[in-house]
Design an enzyme around this catalytic site. Sequence first.
Site, mmCIF file in Angstrom:
data_model
loop_
_atom_site.group_PDB
_atom_site.id
_atom_site.type_symbol
_atom_site.label_atom_id
_atom_site.label_comp_id
_atom_site.label_asym_id
_atom_site.label_seq_id
_atom_site.Cartn_x
_atom_site.Cartn_y
_atom_site.Cartn_z
ATOM 1 N N TYR A 1 10.584 6.130 -11.750
ATOM 2 C CA TYR A 1 10.391 7.078 -10.644
ATOM 3 C C TYR A 1 10.193 8.500 -11.180
ATOM 4 O O TYR A 1 9.255 9.193 -10.800
ATOM 5 C CB TYR A 1 11.594 7.027 -9.711
ATOM 6 C CG TYR A 1 11.477 7.906 -8.487
ATOM 7 C CD1 TYR A 1 10.504 7.669 -7.524
ATOM 8 C CD2 TYR A 1 12.358 8.969 -8.282
ATOM 9 C CE1 TYR A 1 10.398 8.467 -6.392
ATOM 10 C CE2 TYR A 1 12.269 9.765 -7.156
ATOM 11 C CZ TYR A 1 11.284 9.523 -6.213
ATOM 12 O OH TYR A 1 11.188 10.310 -5.098
ATOM 13 N N ASP B 1 -2.810 0.048 0.912
ATOM 14 C CA ASP B 1 -2.093 0.390 -0.312
ATOM 15 C C ASP B 1 -2.896 1.467 -1.044
ATOM 16 O O ASP B 1 -4.044 1.230 -1.441
ATOM 17 C CB ASP B 1 -1.960 -0.869 -1.176
ATOM 18 C CG ASP B 1 -1.189 -0.632 -2.474
ATOM 19 O OD1 ASP B 1 -0.980 0.529 -2.853
ATOM 20 O OD2 ASP B 1 -0.806 -1.631 -3.112
ATOM 21 N N GLY C 1 8.239 1.385 3.983
ATOM 22 C CA GLY C 1 8.186 1.987 5.307
ATOM 23 C C GLY C 1 8.488 0.970 6.396
ATOM 24 O O GLY C 1 8.540 -0.235 6.154
#
Length: 328
Positions: free
Chosen positions: A147, A58, A38
């Site tokens: 992922y 986190d 980000g």
Amino acid sequence: MKKTVLITGAAGFLGSHLCDRFIAEGYKVIGMDNFITGDQKNLKHLDHEAQFNFINHDVTEHITIEEDIHYILHFASPASPIDYLKIPIQTLKVGSLGTHNLLGLAKAKNARILIASTSEIYGDPLVHPQTEEYYGNVNTIGPRGVYDEAKRFQESITMAYNTFHGLETRIVRIFNTYGPRMRLNDGRVIPAFMGQALRGEDLTVFGDGSQTRSFCYVTDQVEGIYRLLLSDYELPVNIGNPHEISIRDFAEEIIKLTGTTQKVIYKDLPVNDPMQRQPNIDKAKSILGWEPKVDRAEGMKKTFDYFKSLTQEELYKSEHKDFTKFNK
């Protein structure tokens, strides 16, 4: 009393737009991010917003929030191949440990939680377009598996909390989304093409360019997510634009939009890169009354205007973060 929503991945592309939407709807928003992918500038406009509070944290670590929370939107995760190939272990951890932490928080707060899943759970699909009932075609040990499997596990543990604990859960399967605040260097198709066009570079197409994608503008995506959160539907829902285009044709579209004279060059297709990506959105239409409104020409112009506004430093910079600590 204003309701409070916690949005993880708040400094990301979609997360920051979701913060804006919920503030506009009158919610108190807690944004959470550790800035691994980000960017603080995505939230800069909220520095003096009374209804916004930010926590640098986190989500794979224990989460403690004292105040009441009514909704949680879990959008913390690397979302591009460049990112999750650099930080494969953190990608798996945020989908597993991070999701577990947030589901536990939702249970403790009696909050409804929406999990951001992805079209990548379908892998390189053998069914086209992809419906929510399709189980996918995923290589669990391939480079993209970190992922794909993180998101598939994320869906499984979310439904386990729903079934076993009676937790109110929602799952959105997000297809390719674009718009302002995307990172030029994140490896996804649109910022890659636009960055190359603005820098005067040839546009790189992988494979022969016959692979397809379907692009949804960010305001449409946010609207679908917002409606799903407030709906009564607990199973996964595809949110994306079903208008499909080949990457080769899309590259030519970008050249025309940007008014540049570059040519298209071709490189080898990455391992397990999906050949087709198109959502079936029948469920979104029937359950949420949702379908995309912004056509690609309008959305791409807005996105290109955003990228044109970037400084030369932003246009040429590349990532030099030390990701070592995130791969433990």
